[in-house]
Structures are given as C-alpha cells and as structure tokens.
Design a protein around this motif. Structure first.
Motif, short mmCIF file in Angstrom:
data_model
loop_
_atom_site.label_atom_id
_atom_site.label_comp_id
_atom_site.label_asym_id
_atom_site.label_seq_id
_atom_site.Cartn_x
_atom_site.Cartn_y
_atom_site.Cartn_z
N GLN A 231 -6.29 -8.05 4.03
CA GLN A 231 -6.36 -6.82 3.24
C GLN A 231 -5.82 -5.65 4.04
O GLN A 231 -6.01 -5.59 5.26
CB GLN A 231 -7.80 -6.50 2.82
CG GLN A 231 -7.91 -5.24 1.97
CD GLN A 231 -9.34 -4.92 1.56
OE1 GLN A 231 -10.06 -4.29 2.33
NE2 GLN A 231 -9.72 -5.33 0.36
N PHE B 201 -12.57 -1.90 -1.33
CA PHE B 201 -12.67 -2.66 -0.09
C PHE B 201 -13.28 -4.03 -0.38
O PHE B 201 -14.34 -4.12 -0.98
CB PHE B 201 -13.53 -1.93 0.95
CG PHE B 201 -13.72 -2.71 2.22
CD1 PHE B 201 -12.72 -2.75 3.18
CD2 PHE B 201 -14.89 -3.42 2.44
CE1 PHE B 201 -12.87 -3.48 4.35
CE2 PHE B 201 -15.05 -4.16 3.61
CZ PHE B 201 -14.04 -4.19 4.56
N PRO C 145 -6.15 -1.52 3.49
CA PRO C 145 -6.79 -0.56 2.59
C PRO C 145 -5.89 0.60 2.18
O PRO C 145 -4.96 0.97 2.90
CB PRO C 145 -7.98 -0.05 3.42
CG PRO C 145 -7.54 -0.22 4.83
CD PRO C 145 -6.68 -1.44 4.86
N SER C 146 -6.18 1.15 1.03
CA SER C 146 -5.50 2.34 0.54
C SER C 146 -5.82 3.53 1.45
O SER C 146 -6.84 3.55 2.14
CB SER C 146 -5.96 2.64 -0.89
OG SER C 146 -5.57 3.93 -1.28
N LYS C 147 -4.94 4.52 1.41
CA LYS C 147 -5.18 5.74 2.19
C LYS C 147 -5.98 6.77 1.40
O LYS C 147 -6.35 7.82 1.94
CB LYS C 147 -3.84 6.33 2.65
CG LYS C 147 -3.09 5.41 3.60
CD LYS C 147 -1.74 5.96 4.00
CE LYS C 147 -1.02 4.99 4.93
NZ LYS C 147 0.35 5.48 5.28
N ASN D 149 -4.36 -6.92 -1.24
CA ASN D 149 -5.11 -8.09 -0.79
C ASN D 149 -4.25 -9.35 -0.87
O ASN D 149 -3.32 -9.43 -1.68
CB ASN D 149 -6.33 -8.33 -1.71
CG ASN D 149 -7.16 -7.08 -1.92
OD1 ASN D 149 -7.93 -6.69 -1.07
ND2 ASN D 149 -6.97 -6.44 -3.07
N GLU E 77 -2.42 1.86 -3.46
CA GLU E 77 -3.70 1.18 -3.66
C GLU E 77 -3.93 0.09 -2.61
O GLU E 77 -2.99 -0.36 -1.96
CB GLU E 77 -3.77 0.57 -5.06
CG GLU E 77 -3.54 1.56 -6.19
CD GLU E 77 -4.57 2.69 -6.25
OE1 GLU E 77 -5.62 2.58 -5.58
OE2 GLU E 77 -4.32 3.68 -6.96
N THR E 78 -5.17 -0.31 -2.47
CA THR E 78 -5.54 -1.38 -1.54
C THR E 78 -4.84 -2.68 -1.92
O THR E 78 -4.79 -3.04 -3.10
CB THR E 78 -7.06 -1.59 -1.54
OG1 THR E 78 -7.69 -0.40 -1.03
CG2 THR E 78 -7.46 -2.77 -0.67
N VAL F 26 0.84 -1.20 0.00
CA VAL F 26 0.00 0.00 0.00
C VAL F 26 0.87 1.25 0.00
O VAL F 26 0.62 2.22 -0.74
CB VAL F 26 -0.95 0.01 1.22
CG1 VAL F 26 -1.69 1.34 1.32
CG2 VAL F 26 -1.95 -1.14 1.12
N ARG G 81 -11.31 4.34 -2.52
CA ARG G 81 -10.50 3.12 -2.45
C ARG G 81 -11.38 1.90 -2.55
O ARG G 81 -12.60 1.98 -2.34
CB ARG G 81 -9.70 3.09 -1.14
CG ARG G 81 -10.58 3.09 0.10
CD ARG G 81 -9.77 3.37 1.34
NE ARG G 81 -10.60 3.36 2.54
CZ ARG G 81 -10.22 3.84 3.71
NH1 ARG G 81 -9.00 4.35 3.85
NH2 ARG G 81 -11.03 3.80 4.75
#
Length: 267
Positions: A127, A137, A129-131, A113, A110-111, A105, A135
């Motif tokens: 996972q 999920f 997540p992106s900041k 996984n 980007e997110t 990330v 984004r």
C-alpha cells in the motif's frame, strides 16, 4: 486466474529442461490450493491424471518436508511450512509493486493498494497512502473475504462461476455493511459487470463512506489486483472516468515488471 491452468496432459509432461517429479509436486500443491487447501488422493488423481501410487509417493515426500500434512480423516492439507514461503514471496511482490502504486497515488490522489487471492481470502501485500489528510488505510497483511471488496471482484471476475460459488459456500457471505453483496447470484451478477466494464467497484460495501476502484494485473505470475480507495465524496462517478484509465495503465506496467522480475530470478 487463481485456478490452476495445468491440464492432465501438462501435469504428466515435464517442461523442457525441467525435473518431472518436482514439477508434479508443485502442480499438486497448486491443485490443493485451488481446492481450498484440503483434498483426498483420489481427487488429486482425477484432476491431475497421475496414478495414485505416484501421487502417494509425492505426497509422502511433501509431508516429510512439512509442506503438506495428513489430516486425521486421511485427507491431505497444505502444511505450515508454506506460510514462510508465501510471506517472503508477498514481501517481494510488495517491493516490486510499490513504485507503481506510488505513481498511482501521484496521478489519482488516492491511496493505492495491491492484493492477492490467497486460498479463499484476499490479502493486501502493498500500500502507498494518499497525501490527503482524510485518506484510507488498510494494513499490509490484512485478510478479507473477496465478496466485500473491489479487489476481490477483480480477482474473481474470470474464474468459472461454479468455482466462485464453491468459494462462497466455503466462506459464507457475511455483510460488512448494509451495501455488501450477500447472495451468490448477486455477486456473480457483479462479476459479469466487472467483465463488461473492465474494472471493479466497491461502493460502500467494505466500509460505509468509502469507494474503491480495482483492476486485475494481467498475466501476473499469481492472481493479483491493484486498487485505489478514498472517501465516496472524492471517488465520484466523474472521478472514476479519470481514474480507471490510470489504473489500467499502471496494472499493465506492473505486469511487465513482475514478468521481468520472474524471468530474471529464474535465469
């Protein structure tokens, strides 16, 4: 690879220091999983090279323990007690993977996984997540069909074509979007492209407006893949050239972590 690599000779010969009946029982469970979760004794005998009386004895023990159940048609299916083991193992894999996904990330924006091939389905086990405010999920534990995802393509790229076709016959190929591959020939062609370029793409195939890039985790103790996902406007062709090398590097580092964790737990 998600398929069992044990040969007839391997299944009949215990590893040094191993317990032969235990190794054979696990080998049978893996062969059942490779076959879609339900098999007959004769099929297990043919694939493992073990005599029917030996398989029957082992299966009787697995049934008594709840790891296998006998169906009304006399075939054998994986039992519900395996679910708890699988869920615990998935949580551990997710714990080991999370620092690597966090790095992904940080470097891609980007997110990130991690997913496994569980039977005929892809299951997401971790996972980060992106900041970005916009984004992607995906809920950890979510299951999807392999033909709709980048991670599914990465996981199946090195599986023999006849086994991929058998999986697709079992699952069907329903369309998630109008971009989803819905024919076995089309999907096999996409897998050939994955092998050629070394990474997989989900281009609006699971969700319109979303692109994913995925690679398999080399030498993972179980078939695994990592991916990034983001809006198609950010995960462009230009961004792909920058992101894929990072994905490959993180996958290699995660592979080493998983191998070391497995070695530590068995020592």
């Amino acid at each position: 690879m998600p398929t069992s690599s044990a040969s007839t000779t391997d299944s009949a010969r215990p590893a040094p220091g191993g317990v032969q009946s235990l190794e054979r029982a696990f080998d049978l469970l893996e062969r059942m999983a490779d076959a879609g979760g339900e098999v007959g004794l004769s099929e297990l005998s043919a694939s493992s090279g073990l005599p029917l009386p030996t398989i029957h004895r082992l299966m009787r023990t697995l049934v008594a323990c709840g790891y296998v159940r006998q169906q009304p048609n006399r075939r054998y299916a994986l039992g519900p007690r395996l679910i708890r083991l699988g869920e615990s193992a998935s949580r551990l894999l997710g714990t080991w993977a999370r620092p690597h996904l966090a790095r992904l990330v940080e470097e891609t924006g980007e997110t990130a996984n991690m997913a496994l091939l569980d039977g005929d389905e892809v299951v997401y086990v971790a996972q980060v997540p992106s900041k970005h405010s916009m984004r992607m999920f995906t809920e950890v534990g979510r299951r999807v069909l392999p033909h709709t995802t980048g991670v599914g393509k990465a996981l199946l790229a090195d599986v023999p074509p006849e086994e991929v076709r058998a999986l697709l016959r079992r699952t069907g190929m329903p369309a998630a979007t109008d971009k989803t591959l819905t024919t076995p020939d089309g999907f096999l062609a996409a897998l050939e492209e994955v092998r050629r370029q070394g990474y997989a793409i989900d281009d609006n195939e699971q969700e319109i407006g979303v692109r994913c890039l995925a690679v398999s985790v080399p030498d993972s103790p179980t078939a695994a893949a990592i991916s990034i996902s983001g809006p198609a406007g950010r995960v462009t062709e230009e961004a792909t050239e920058r992101i894929v090398p990072v994905l490959r590097q993180v996958a290699a580092e995660l592979s080493e972590t998983l191998r070391n964790s497995t070695a530590t737990s068995t020592s």
